[in-house]
Design a protein around this motif. Structure first.
Motif, PDB file in Angstrom:
ATOM      1  N   VAL A 122       1.142  -1.187  -0.064  1.00 52.40           N
ATOM      2  CA  VAL A 122      -0.033  -0.543  -0.200  1.00 52.40           C
ATOM      3  C   VAL A 122       0.653   1.238   0.341  1.00 52.40           C
ATOM      4  O   VAL A 122       1.828   1.184   0.455  1.00 52.40           O
ATOM      5  CB  VAL A 122      -0.548  -0.624   1.251  1.00 52.40           C
ATOM      6  N   GLY A 123       0.704   2.273  -1.114  1.00 52.87           N
ATOM      7  CA  GLY A 123       1.525   3.283  -0.800  1.00 52.87           C
ATOM      8  C   GLY A 123       2.745   3.218  -1.208  1.00 52.87           C
ATOM      9  O   GLY A 123       3.688   4.142  -0.184  1.00 52.87           O
ATOM     10  N   THR A 124       3.655   2.087  -1.846  1.00 46.97           N
ATOM     11  CA  THR A 124       5.017   1.771  -1.966  1.00 46.97           C
ATOM     12  C   THR A 124       5.180   1.052  -3.229  1.00 46.97           C
ATOM     13  O   THR A 124       4.503   0.373  -3.799  1.00 46.97           O
ATOM     14  CB  THR A 124       4.940   0.907  -1.051  1.00 46.97           C
ATOM     15  N   ASN A 125       6.359   2.067  -3.881  1.00 48.34           N
ATOM     16  CA  ASN A 125       6.187   1.461  -5.185  1.00 48.34           C
ATOM     17  C   ASN A 125       7.841   0.616  -4.439  1.00 48.34           C
ATOM     18  O   ASN A 125       8.841   0.968  -4.997  1.00 48.34           O
ATOM     19  CB  ASN A 125       7.037   3.130  -5.769  1.00 48.34           C
ATOM     20  N   THR A 126       7.677  -0.221  -4.075  1.00 44.82           N
ATOM     21  CA  THR A 126       8.938  -1.421  -3.538  1.00 44.82           C
ATOM     22  C   THR A 126       9.591  -1.691  -4.201  1.00 44.82           C
ATOM     23  O   THR A 126      10.948  -1.851  -4.486  1.00 44.82           O
ATOM     24  CB  THR A 126       7.881  -2.747  -3.022  1.00 44.82           C
ATOM     25  N   ALA A 127       9.058  -2.198  -5.185  1.00 42.13           N
ATOM     26  CA  ALA A 127      10.567  -2.240  -6.805  1.00 42.13           C
ATOM     27  C   ALA A 127      11.751  -1.854  -6.826  1.00 42.13           C
ATOM     28  O   ALA A 127      12.712  -1.712  -7.596  1.00 42.13           O
ATOM     29  CB  ALA A 127      10.203  -2.815  -7.557  1.00 42.13           C
ATOM     30  N   TRP A 128      11.305  -0.104  -6.649  1.00 40.81           N
ATOM     31  CA  TRP A 128      11.829   0.553  -7.049  1.00 40.81           C
ATOM     32  C   TRP A 128      12.951   1.534  -5.613  1.00 40.81           C
ATOM     33  O   TRP A 128      14.133   1.724  -5.497  1.00 40.81           O
ATOM     34  CB  TRP A 128      11.590   2.212  -7.881  1.00 40.81           C
ATOM     35  N   CYS A 129      11.722   1.658  -5.050  1.00 46.04           N
ATOM     36  CA  CYS A 129      12.352   2.160  -3.930  1.00 46.04           C
ATOM     37  C   CYS A 129      12.623   1.423  -2.532  1.00 46.04           C
ATOM     38  O   CYS A 129      13.665   1.546  -1.012  1.00 46.04           O
ATOM     39  CB  CYS A 129      11.163   3.088  -2.988  1.00 46.04           C
ATOM     40  N   HIS A 130      12.449  -0.149  -2.935  1.00 42.83           N
ATOM     41  CA  HIS A 130      12.934  -0.936  -1.765  1.00 42.83           C
ATOM     42  C   HIS A 130      13.016  -2.304  -2.210  1.00 42.83           C
ATOM     43  O   HIS A 130      12.889  -3.348  -2.044  1.00 42.83           O
ATOM     44  CB  HIS A 130      11.862  -1.284   0.078  1.00 42.83           C
ATOM     45  N   PRO A 131      14.268  -2.467  -3.788  1.00 41.87           N
ATOM     46  CA  PRO A 131      14.429  -4.047  -4.081  1.00 41.87           C
ATOM     47  C   PRO A 131      14.484  -4.420  -3.664  1.00 41.87           C
ATOM     48  O   PRO A 131      14.235  -5.770  -3.859  1.00 41.87           O
ATOM     49  CB  PRO A 131      15.792  -3.225  -5.078  1.00 41.87           C
ATOM     50  N   ILE A 132      15.430  -4.224  -2.454  1.00 34.53           N
ATOM     51  CA  ILE A 132      15.351  -6.416  -2.025  1.00 34.53           C
ATOM     52  C   ILE A 132      14.634  -6.887  -0.964  1.00 34.53           C
ATOM     53  O   ILE A 132      14.750  -8.034  -1.433  1.00 34.53           O
ATOM     54  CB  ILE A 132      16.926  -5.717  -1.069  1.00 34.53           C
ATOM     55  N   VAL A 133      13.245  -5.797  -0.940  1.00 31.79           N
ATOM     56  CA  VAL A 133      12.383  -6.475  -0.166  1.00 31.79           C
ATOM     57  C   VAL A 133      11.204  -7.158  -1.742  1.00 31.79           C
ATOM     58  O   VAL A 133      11.022  -7.530  -0.955  1.00 31.79           O
ATOM     59  CB  VAL A 133      12.012  -5.705   0.961  1.00 31.79           C
ATOM     60  N   TYR A 134      11.083  -6.362  -2.677  1.00 31.42           N
ATOM     61  CA  TYR A 134      10.607  -6.290  -3.474  1.00 31.42           C
ATOM     62  C   TYR A 134      11.133  -7.753  -4.180  1.00 31.42           C
ATOM     63  O   TYR A 134      10.483  -8.390  -4.816  1.00 31.42           O
ATOM     64  CB  TYR A 134      11.046  -5.178  -4.398  1.00 31.42           C
ATOM     65  N   TYR A 136      13.262   8.378  -7.437  1.00 31.47           N
ATOM     66  CA  TYR A 136      12.852   7.355  -8.286  1.00 31.47           C
ATOM     67  C   TYR A 136      13.015   6.105  -8.479  1.00 31.47           C
ATOM     68  O   TYR A 136      15.026   6.356  -6.649  1.00 31.47           O
ATOM     69  CB  TYR A 136      14.363   8.542  -9.730  1.00 31.47           C
ATOM     70  N   ARG A 137      14.515   5.613  -8.541  1.00 28.26           N
ATOM     71  CA  ARG A 137      14.755   4.421  -8.862  1.00 28.26           C
ATOM     72  C   ARG A 137      16.273   4.406  -8.471  1.00 28.26           C
ATOM     73  O   ARG A 137      16.771   3.548  -7.070  1.00 28.26           O
ATOM     74  CB  ARG A 137      15.049   3.017  -9.867  1.00 28.26           C
ATOM     75  N   ASP A 138      16.819   5.034  -8.791  1.00 30.17           N
ATOM     76  CA  ASP A 138      18.776   5.094  -9.409  1.00 30.17           C
ATOM     77  C   ASP A 138      19.247   6.385  -8.549  1.00 30.17           C
ATOM     78  O   ASP A 138      19.639   6.112  -8.315  1.00 30.17           O
ATOM     79  CB  ASP A 138      19.656   5.039 -10.390  1.00 30.17           C
ATOM     80  N   GLN A 139      18.247   6.891  -7.791  1.00 24.81           N
ATOM     81  CA  GLN A 139      18.588   8.775  -7.092  1.00 24.81           C
ATOM     82  C   GLN A 139      18.012   8.342  -5.310  1.00 24.81           C
ATOM     83  O   GLN A 139      16.918   7.681  -4.985  1.00 24.81           O
ATOM     84  CB  GLN A 139      18.233  10.001  -7.280  1.00 24.81           C
ATOM     85  N   TRP A 140      18.737   9.271  -4.615  1.00 22.88           N
ATOM     86  CA  TRP A 140      18.252   9.541  -2.986  1.00 22.88           C
ATOM     87  C   TRP A 140      18.800  10.255  -2.302  1.00 22.88           C
ATOM     88  O   TRP A 140      19.172  11.616  -3.182  1.00 22.88           O
ATOM     89  CB  TRP A 140      19.823   8.627  -2.735  1.00 22.88           C
ATOM     90  N   HIS A 141      17.202  11.089  -2.212  1.00 16.40           N
ATOM     91  CA  HIS A 141      17.394  12.364  -1.978  1.00 16.40           C
ATOM     92  C   HIS A 141      17.087  13.594  -2.340  1.00 16.40           C
ATOM     93  O   HIS A 141      17.392  13.566  -2.936  1.00 16.40           O
ATOM     94  CB  HIS A 141      17.584  12.579   0.077  1.00 16.40           C
ATOM     95  N   THR A 142      18.789  14.043  -1.817  1.00 16.74           N
ATOM     96  CA  THR A 142      18.682  15.499  -2.818  1.00 16.74           C
ATOM     97  C   THR A 142      20.073  15.039  -4.198  1.00 16.74           C
ATOM     98  O   THR A 142      20.800  15.965  -4.149  1.00 16.74           O
ATOM     99  CB  THR A 142      18.523  16.675  -1.743  1.00 16.74           C
ATOM    100  N   MET A 143      20.625  13.432  -3.798  1.00 16.79           N
ATOM    101  CA  MET A 143      21.328  14.075  -4.999  1.00 16.79           C
ATOM    102  C   MET A 143      22.876  13.775  -4.515  1.00 16.79           C
ATOM    103  O   MET A 143      23.965  13.689  -5.081  1.00 16.79           O
ATOM    104  CB  MET A 143      20.960  14.499  -6.338  1.00 16.79           C
ATOM    105  N   THR A 144      22.994  14.597  -3.209  1.00 15.58           N
ATOM    106  CA  THR A 144      24.429  15.054  -2.509  1.00 15.58           C
ATOM    107  C   THR A 144      25.331  13.490  -3.042  1.00 15.58           C
ATOM    108  O   THR A 144      26.853  13.723  -2.875  1.00 15.58           O
ATOM    109  CB  THR A 144      24.547  15.075  -1.526  1.00 15.58           C
TER     110      THR A 144
END
Length: 869
Positions: free
Chosen positions: A164-176, A578-586
């Motif tokens: 519910v409310g989670t794009n798990t394949a992108w945001c938590h790929p290992i859980v997916y 997005y799948r391959d980025q994190w927060h503010t990309m620092t």
């Protein structure tokens, strides 16, 4: 070669173990730790490419007062004096800390202790407020304590997983991956509940594209249907659950199948199928994330989910639990030590007996006695002049908070701002009076807690560069200068860990599940060798909950009235990752391979909405809300519901002239958790006309300020690519090119200009712009940044012979492009995703691209059939 160091990934709350092997100065080989229970050696694309992010480009390496480098003593003395003077003049509530889930538990603990126990205010909040505080509030309401009653092993044992409310394949790929493995091994069913049709929906047994904000109605409707069918576990409820007066009567009205389907804008037949699947599979895990939490009704949405599990007894049984999965690597550790303004340490609240207990333990001179300002309120108070001194640690609120324009105005107004960070120049450090260089991921030493309550060691595998210091050291040195030397006499992170463990056990006597008594006296050697462990075991397995009655509590929650489209703001804006980025990309913005999947900030629009607005794919469009506006590249997407748009959270002023999602959401928050509602903002969309478009490639690490309407920086091997567009004379962009021998070609008919700069036989930069012509692929030109003996022929943008374009990157782990995948499918007659993996390697590492591979396979084979007919 140096020995491998076992540590923990720097990204999401999955908490994957990593084996890091230094192979040279600021060079490391990254592999998954096969012995870690969270990932068993698997890593997603971000974790796989962590080795690309440990360099010193952009690092803050010395204490700075303004733009002047100073000694640590001078910087720390100034911070202590300004905070001490501000407190003396305006009181303890005039100062605040804004901290981060990027901190280690030991860092968090020291900051919380200083603010709540010694400064005497609870004005310390964390960016975790933005991602999971509604889950905290929901857990506390239902269970009496913020305990996640699930583990990853439950995913292995479930017969049904509801996302519910989670794009798990992108945001938590290992859980997916773990969910997909269970589907393969034991036929686990998968339901995805999300307004968007994301990659997570590919291959799911059922997708419910519900109306944003209707999750309470959905879960209430499910529970009402289950009750009507006699599916409530009356024995469990009667023995272990408090049910408020009128609860079942409330559900009996207005929650029938048809009304719920209408509220949620779902096909009643699809909704009924979900109800029947839920009823047929008692071993159900409902996993939820930001789509539930980031709402002005987030806490109610959390409790609506928990209500269903409590009513059906689907909790603390193998394969059955509500499961909040966090966004940040140590959001959970922050929750354990009181990093939120609304909690004390060790899972205690501000009840008088808890304030007294923590005060005794710390020997605190002036304990905070009430909750402090939550994130949005904290920055609002700063804008109103009530917060006079702020210390920001390891986060970038000028980008990430809602209504970021007003956040920036508040930072500008604040008399004294301190920022401890890894990066020298961020959107937030621009407002800092003092910048303090902190340890980065590969230099940190401490612990983190993941989404299933597993605590892991974060071990350093690189020396601290320059004058960087651990965050806990910086805070304790300021505390000592403020007059509390003995109370902050920590010499090692293990000292802090032991104190934290003792506090969790202090006068606990079973009142709280969090109890680390077994670690209260461990030595430094045992701390260093600590293996991952999950505290709390299987909580509530005996049916007892940490509430006064020993029972869990169902919470009566009602569906709020959903807002109809507004005349001036007819669309609904959703935001996310997005799948391959994190927060503010620092960090991820430094990795060239991670940059190629989504190179620019896109606004995803349903084709019907785009047609009505005169928008085409790849146009530029301005997203506007009552709070602000920003420009994005258009991406047409059938996965969007009509009337709804989506933008990513990652881009900043340092990486793009547009794409500033933080400017757009309303600063409205959940009344219980204080979490902002990022997922449902009234918005408008309009085309942005440009006269020309192009790209700039330069061999330089430092960002270039490109003078045009649209410019987005993309890290590439050896330099940076800038996608550009604008109006007026494009020749002004040539000022961004470095010095060297210039060669150029002009096509006046198409308004095309190609300029290259060559220095000592190497390509230093190229600029290609056009008004009506075609632009070449960037890949070959990017390769020339590292080539020898480059000549004028570089203007052709291709080498001798055929140079096929690999297409947009699909598999980041192995740098496989769309055109390569399509060609392999056609030429080798590939019939499934594993076959693509065998042929190209795509999808065989982190797996997050497998849904995309499945979609490409289907489309390619359908096109082949159409052509054959």
């Amino acid at each position: 070669m140096a020995a491998a160091v076992r540590t923990t990934c720097a990204y999401c709350g999955v908490g994957c173990g990593i084996s890091a092997t230094p192979t040279g100065p600021r060079v490391v080989t990254i592999r998954g730790d096969e012995a870690h229970p969270a990932n068993a050696g698997r890593l997603c694309s971000k974790g796989t490419h962590l080795g690309e992010t440990v360099g010193l480009a952009g690092r803050l390496l010395h204490p700075m007062i303004g733009d002047r480098q100073v000694r640590w003593d001078k910087a720390l003395d100034l911070v202590a004096k300004r905070f001490r003077d501000t407190i003396a003049r305006y009181g303890p509530d005039s100062v605040a800390f804004y901290v981060s889930g990027q901190l280690l538990t030991e860092d968090y603990y020291v900051a919380n202790k200083l603010m709540k126990g010694f400064i005497g205010s609870a004005n310390i909040d964390t960016n975790s407020r933005l991602c999971m505080s509604s889950a905290v509030a929901g857990h506390n309401r239902a269970f009496g304590e913020d305990v996640v009653p699930a583990s990853y092993q439950d995913l292995d044992k479930a017969d049904l997983v509801v996302l519910v409310g989670t794009n798990t394949a992108w945001c938590h790929p290992i859980v997916y991956q773990r969910i997909q493995a269970a589907r393969t091994a034991r036929g686990t069913k998968l339901v995805v509940i999300d307004p968007r049709r994301t990659e997570t929906c590919e291959g799911a047994d059922l997708h419910l594209p519900l109306r944003p904000g209707s999750d309470v109605a959905l879960m209430n409707g499910l529970l009402a249907w289950l009750a009507d069918k006699g599916m409530v576990d009356r024995a469990f409820v009667d023995s272990h659950v408090e049910v408020p007066d009128g609860f079942w009567e409330h559900l009996a009205t207005g929650h029938d199948l048809w009304t719920t389907a209408q509220t949620c804008d779902l096909d009643p037949a699809v909704l009924l199928r979900f109800y029947e699947m839920f009823a047929a599979h008692p071993r159900t895990v409902t996993l939820f994330s930001q789509g539930i939490n980031q709402s002005i009704r987030g806490t109610d949405q959390v409790n609506a989910i928990i209500n269903v599990h409590l009513a059906t007894g689907r909790i603390c049984q193998p394969g059955a639990a509500p499961f909040s999965i966090t966004g940040q690597p140590n959001a959970m550790g922050g929750r354990e030590v009181g990093g939120l303004a609304s909690t004390l340490a060790a899972h205690m609240d501000f009840a008088p007996e808890n304030v007294a207990r923590v005060g005794r333990f710390w020997a605190a001179p002036r304990m905070a006695t009430r909750p402090g300002l939550k994130a949005v309120d904290l920055f609002r108070a700063m804008g109103e002049g009530r917060i006079k001194a702020l210390w920001v640690m390891a986060t970038n609120p000028a980008v990430s908070l809602p209504d970021a324009g007003n956040v920036r105005a508040a930072l500008e107004k604040c008399p004294f701002v301190v920022v401890s960070d890894v990066i020298a120049d961020t959107d937030t450090t621009a407002y800092a009076d003092v910048r303090l260089p902190a340890a980065a991921w590969g230099e940190k030493d401490g612990t983190v807690t993941n989404s299933e309550r597993t605590i892991s060691r974060q071990r350093p595998f690189m020396a601290l560069p320059g004058e960087a210091k651990p965050d806990w050291w910086i805070v304790k040195e300021v505390a000592r200068r403020m007059g509390w030397s003995g109370e902050f006499a920590y010499d090692h992170p293990a000292d802090i860990w032991r104190e934290h463990a003792r506090l969790t056990a202090y006068q606990n006597e079973g009142a709280r599940v969090l109890n680390l008594a077994a670690h209260a006296a461990i030595g430094n050697g045992a701390y260093e060798a600590m293996e991952p462990f999950r505290w709390g075991g299987t909580p509530f397995a005996d049916g007892r909950f940490p509430t006064p009655s020993g029972r869990a509590r169902m919470v009566k929650v009602g569906q709020m009235d959903l807002q109809a489209p507004l005349a001036d703001w007819p669309l609904t804006l959703n935001t996310g990752r997005y799948r391959d980025q994190w927060h503010t990309m620092t960090r991820t913005g430094l990795a060239s391979k991670l940059a190629r999947h989504r190179e620019e900030p896109l606004v995803e629009v349903h084709p019907a909405d785009a047609a009505a607005l005169g928008l085409n794919d790849r146009d530029l469009a301005r997203v506007s809300t009552p709070q602000g506006n920003s420009t994005f590249r258009v991406m047409l997407s059938e996965g969007q519901r009509v009337g709804e748009i989506f933008t990513p959270i990652h881009w900043t002023d340092r990486t793009s002239t547009g794409g500033r999602t933080g400017l757009l959401p309303r600063p409205l928050v959940d009344p219980h958790s204080g979490q902002p509602g990022f997922k449902s903002t009234p918005a408008a969309l309009a085309k942005v006309e440009t006269e020309w478009r192009g790209f700039l490639i330069v061999r330089a690490e430092e960002p270039v300020r490109v003078p045009c309407l649209w410019a987005t920086r993309v890290a590439v091997p050896g330099g940076a690519l800038y996608e550009v567009a604008g109006n007026g004379d494009a020749a002004r962009l040539e000022s961004c090119l470095p010095r060297g021998e210039r060669v150029e070609a002009i096509d006046a008919t198409r308004g095309t200009r190609r300029v290259a700069v060559i220095a000592q036989g190497k390509l230093a930069g190229v600029l290609f712009v056009t008004r009506s012509g075609l632009l070449p692929s960037r890949d070959w030109l990017i390769d020339q940044l590292q080539a020898e003996d480059v000549g004028a022929a570089v203007l052709a943008a291709r080498g001798p012979g055929s140079q096929p374009d690999k297409g947009a990157t699909v598999c980041v782990c192995f740098d496989i492009g769309l055109n390569q995948i399509v060609a392999a499918i056609r030429e080798q007659a590939l019939v499934d995703v594993p076959a693509i993996g065998t042929a190209l390697g795509a999808g065989t590492n982190c797996g997050s691209c497998r849904p995309a591979l499945a979609r490409i396979l289907t489309q390619t084979n359908e096109e082949a059939l159409d052509a054959a007919e």
